[in-house]
Each structure stands twice: as structure tokens, then as C-alpha cells.
Write a protein that holds these residues in place. Sequence first.
Motif, short mmCIF file in Angstrom:
data_model
loop_
_atom_site.label_atom_id
_atom_site.label_comp_id
_atom_site.label_asym_id
_atom_site.label_seq_id
_atom_site.Cartn_x
_atom_site.Cartn_y
_atom_site.Cartn_z
N LEU A 89 0.83 -1.21 0.00
CA LEU A 89 0.00 0.00 0.00
C LEU A 89 0.86 1.25 0.00
CD1 LEU A 89 -2.75 1.37 0.15
CD2 LEU A 89 -2.65 1.16 2.65
N ASN A 90 1.89 1.28 0.84
CA ASN A 90 2.78 2.45 0.88
C ASN A 90 3.50 2.63 -0.45
OD1 ASN A 90 2.40 3.32 3.66
ND2 ASN A 90 3.42 1.43 4.24
N TYR A 91 3.97 1.51 -1.03
CA TYR A 91 4.67 1.58 -2.32
C TYR A 91 3.73 2.10 -3.40
CZ TYR A 91 7.19 -0.05 -6.48
OH TYR A 91 7.83 -0.12 -7.69
N GLY A 92 2.50 1.59 -3.43
CA GLY A 92 1.54 2.03 -4.44
C GLY A 92 1.17 3.49 -4.29
N GLN A 93 1.02 3.95 -3.06
CA GLN A 93 0.71 5.37 -2.83
C GLN A 93 1.88 6.25 -3.26
OE1 GLN A 93 -0.43 4.86 1.44
NE2 GLN A 93 -2.24 6.04 0.87
N ALA A 94 3.13 5.77 -3.03
CA ALA A 94 4.30 6.53 -3.48
C ALA A 94 4.30 6.66 -5.00
CB ALA A 94 5.59 5.85 -3.01
N MET A 95 3.95 5.57 -5.69
CA MET A 95 3.87 5.63 -7.15
C MET A 95 2.76 6.58 -7.60
SD MET A 95 6.26 3.71 -8.26
CE MET A 95 7.41 2.57 -7.51
N ALA A 96 1.61 6.56 -6.89
CA ALA A 96 0.50 7.43 -7.25
C ALA A 96 0.88 8.90 -7.08
CB ALA A 96 -0.72 7.09 -6.41
N LEU A 97 1.50 9.24 -5.94
CA LEU A 97 1.92 10.63 -5.72
C LEU A 97 2.98 11.04 -6.73
CD1 LEU A 97 2.13 11.02 -1.82
CD2 LEU A 97 0.50 12.09 -3.37
N SER A 98 3.92 10.14 -7.05
CA SER A 98 4.95 10.45 -8.04
C SER A 98 4.32 10.71 -9.41
CB SER A 98 5.95 9.29 -8.14
OG SER A 98 6.62 9.08 -6.92
N THR A 99 3.30 9.94 -9.75
CA THR A 99 2.62 10.14 -11.03
C THR A 99 1.91 11.49 -11.07
OG1 THR A 99 2.29 7.75 -11.26
CG2 THR A 99 0.87 9.19 -12.59
N VAL A 100 1.27 11.87 -9.97
CA VAL A 100 0.61 13.17 -9.91
C VAL A 100 1.63 14.29 -10.13
CG1 VAL A 100 -0.59 14.80 -8.39
CG2 VAL A 100 -1.28 12.40 -8.45
N LEU A 101 2.76 14.19 -9.44
CA LEU A 101 3.80 15.21 -9.58
C LEU A 101 4.34 15.25 -11.01
CD1 LEU A 101 5.53 17.37 -8.34
CD2 LEU A 101 7.02 15.60 -7.40
N MET A 102 4.52 14.07 -11.61
CA MET A 102 5.00 14.00 -12.99
C MET A 102 4.03 14.69 -13.94
SD MET A 102 5.56 10.62 -15.33
CE MET A 102 3.78 10.41 -15.44
N VAL A 103 2.74 14.44 -13.77
CA VAL A 103 1.72 15.03 -14.65
C VAL A 103 1.71 16.55 -14.51
CG1 VAL A 103 -0.76 15.22 -15.06
CG2 VAL A 103 0.28 12.97 -14.71
N VAL A 104 1.81 17.06 -13.28
CA VAL A 104 1.83 18.52 -13.07
C VAL A 104 3.04 19.13 -13.74
CG1 VAL A 104 2.00 20.34 -11.34
CG2 VAL A 104 0.51 18.38 -10.93
N CYS A 105 4.22 18.50 -13.58
CA CYS A 105 5.43 19.03 -14.20
C CYS A 105 5.34 18.98 -15.73
CB CYS A 105 6.65 18.24 -13.73
SG CYS A 105 7.08 18.49 -11.99
N ALA A 106 4.81 17.88 -16.26
CA ALA A 106 4.67 17.75 -17.72
C ALA A 106 3.73 18.81 -18.27
CB ALA A 106 4.17 16.35 -18.07
N ALA A 107 2.61 19.05 -17.59
CA ALA A 107 1.67 20.08 -18.05
C ALA A 107 2.33 21.46 -18.03
CB ALA A 107 0.43 20.06 -17.16
#
Length: 537
Positions: A501-519
Motif C-alpha cells: 500500500l505504501n509503495y503504491g501510494q508513493a507511485m501514485a503521488l509520483s505520477t501526480v507530480l510528474m503530470v503537473v510538471c509535464a503540463a
Amino acid sequence: MALPVVFFGLFFAYPVVAIVERGLHVDGGWQLGRILDVLGQSDIRHVLWFTVWQALASTALTLLIALPGAYVFARFEFPGKQVLRAVVTVPFVLPTVVVGTAFLALVGNGGLLDEVWGVRLDTTVWAILLAHVFFNYAVVVRTVGGLWAQLDPRQEEAARMLGASRFAAWRRVTLPALGPAVAAASLMVFLFTFTSFGVVQILGGPGFSTLEVEIYRQTAQIFDLSTAAVLTIVQFLAVGLILGVHAWTVRRRESALRLVDAAHTARRPRGAGQWALLAGVLVSVALLIVLPLGVLVERSLDAPGGYGFGYYRALMDADGGTFLVPPIDAIWNSLEYALAATAIAVVIGGLAAAALTRRAGRLVRGFDALLMLPLGVSAVTVGFGFLITLDEPPLDLRSTWILVPLAQALVGVPFVVRTMLPVLRAVDGRLREAAAVLGASPLRAWREVDLPMVRRALLVAAGFAFAVSLGEFGATVFIARPDNPTLPVAVARLLGRAGDLNYGQAMALSTVLMVVCAASLLVLERIRPAKASTGEF
């Protein structure tokens, strides 16, 4: 120039000097012999050796892979070029902890390569080197490609007409002109890898440590400030030397050859060789950059009950352990902090760039180098220095929200300066003089003469400052409060705890940050000045 000098004096020089003083000034005297004692330790020598070795190897590998990309972006025109430029720049503005997370999902135990081909690189040097190439690819493409796009191709064509082969013409005409740009890009890549923190901390394991990782370990885990102070001095001297050489290469680059509008040099590929080169670059970008980012997204969706948004929904809940608030709050915290940091960075960096444009001399060049120091000096030292220095009136800021944006702004200011300088230098000073003769005050002259010309560059500078502020980790990890974590700090804390669960949440937060930076970067590519920068990143 007064405000930028005061800002850097209070929020950069003061905390760093305080940490060094506390570590080496013991019992009323300076323990300078401690420097030799620390450097004589075998484990510290191993850290120094690995720091230099991996930085050299990472720089060489980055140049080998990225220089063909720099040529393609400089000389070829093809559909989707702006989008691809933004894609290759996304890794550079991502926090290093997210870069480490992406490669952990790709090459780590249970990662994609392990599942499909049984290949594991999680605690090896290769994983670190590839992650550094992923992170620094854009540095070479933008620095070298920006100049390459503005070199007049007719000079190389003239050499061909005089009998030189294609390679001889490139070696004798183009390569000498590109030399300073390649040197500047190499130095910047070396600087970023020499001070690598998040990537090595996540991928390196206990067997590999850079100076920055060791400073963090000595400060936060062992509480040995004297050793941390010695390592900070070593890193400070190395970074100062690198930046000094970098400033010299930039001055050489500015007078390399006669430049032309980049729009006149790019054309569609012609011939099988050029199409093959373009295809090779696209494949390398897909494998090196898109694949790790794609695996990051895939892991964030691979929930226990099947693919879906389970990990994203879990971000809404606080477990009372890792966070005092739901992890989703880290997104809003990061956005608020980054906006405040961007405002500070634009004001300080804009004033500094204006001062550097209108003044000359060794003192100004020294101040220019000082503005770059936060990119290389230990962010860990700065963050810990904030805690021990900004806790008494009149600078009692330790319990206030502004502390995090101040630390983030230190990283954003160099990008504002580097973006604004070439445009400000291109403004004809006679226009300001004419406005002054007509009775305009300096503020009105700036508003009516400079601002219309630099507006787009100012927006690009603000965008870069916003993106890098979102990803700042080294200093923020010390000063972000448990009830107000930022995205990079939240990712690091989640990765530090066991469980899917912690690993998956880390991936989810990293993806959110990646999307914001890409936009953010896609927007920047649409508004950036038409003429590429020749002297700055």
C-alpha cells in the motif's frame, strides 16, 4: 542588486556558514585538524572516490546518448517536436526522489525488467548511471542544441564546397563552435551528478553513497555535525571550482561563431541516414525517458484488486503513522508552497538578472557565480541550517509556513536568472535612454520598454521556477512539518515504509507530480521565446 544580495546572504550563506561553524568550532576553538581526520577515514575516501567516479561516468554516458538528440532537435523539423521537447525536459524538473522511484519500478526487485526478463539493476552502479542520464538528458539537448540550432550551416557548406568531407567539415567548423557549449553542458551534468542525492539514496543501497547522501546520513542519522561540516566544505570547494570553469565556458560560447535565427536552420530530414538518425533518437527517448515514466504510471494503477485507482483513493485517508494528514494534502501543500516560492524567485531572480545586465566587472561576475551555488551546494546543509539559524528574532521563522518556499526559491532563482539574462541583454539600452530623456522614471521605463520585450521570457522563468520548486527535496525534507508535507517528502516517507500500500501510494503521488510538471512544461514550450537561448540553459 541590494535585495538579491541580502536574500542570498540571509537564506543561503548564513545557514551554510552556521552549519560549518557549529561542526568545526568546538569548545571555543576551531578544530581544523578534524578536516584531515575525516578525509583520512577509509569509508569517507570511498565516498569521495565513488562521488567523482560516478559523476564522470554519468557525464560521459549522458553526452554519448544525448548529443544525437541535441542535433535532431537543432537541425530537424518534424511533427510533435514541441511535445517531445517537453517530454525530454520532464525528468529534469522532477524531484530526484521521483526519478529514483521510476527506476526502482523499472529495474528494481519486482520491477518490469525483473518480471519480464529477470534482469535486476536495483543496487548496481548501472541503475544509478542510467537514472542520471534520464535526469540530465535535457541539459545537453537544451544547452548544446540551443547553440547548434543557431550556428549558420552555410559555413559548414562552404567547407564542403572547398573539398572537405562531411566529417572533416563538421570536425573543423562546427565542432570548435560547439566545444564551449558541450563543455558547459558537461560541467552542469557533472555538477548535478556530483551532488546527486535522491537517486543514489533510493537506488544505491548501503553500498553506494555520494557526498550529499553522506552529509545527510551524518547530519540526520548519526548526528555527527563535524564530519558533515568537513564534507560540506569539500563539496562547496568542488562546486565553486566547477561553476568557475562553467562561467568561463559560457563567456567563450557567447562569441563562438556568427549566429542566425534558429527557425532558418531546422528542416525536415532528407535521405535514409537522417531518417534513421531521427528514428534512433525517438527510440532512445522512448526507452530511456518514456518507459520509466510509463512504468511509474503502470505501478500506480496496479492495485491488489486489479488495475484501477485504488492507490489514488487510498491517498485520501490518514493512517496516523506516516502522516498526520491524508497524503492527498501533500499535493495542495506543494502547489501553495511552489506558488509562493515562484513569486520570490521571480522577484529576486529578475532583479539580479537586471543588475547583471546593466553592470560589468569582476564583482558582478562573482555575484553571477554566487547565484548558481544553490544548485550545487548541499541542500541538506541548507535545510538543516535553516533549522538552527532561523529560530531567533528577528528571523524566527522555524514555525512559519514561509520557511519551505524560501528554501525552494533558492533553487528557483538560478533558473530565473539563466532564462532572463539572454533576453535582457538583447534589449537595446538606447531605448531606455530615450525613455529617460522623455521624462520616464526608471520604473516606468522598465514597465514600458523592458517588460513588453521580456514578458514571454518572464513567464518561462516563472514556469521553470514553479516546476523545480515543486520537486525540491534535499532542504525541504528537514523543514517540512509532518502536518504539511510536500509531494517529494511524502513520496520519500512512503517509500521508507514496508508494504504494497505504501509503495503504491508513493507511485501514485509520483505520477501526480510528474503530470503537473509535464503540463507546466508543455505550456512553457508554447510560450517560450521563438529564438532559442544561446548562452543559458
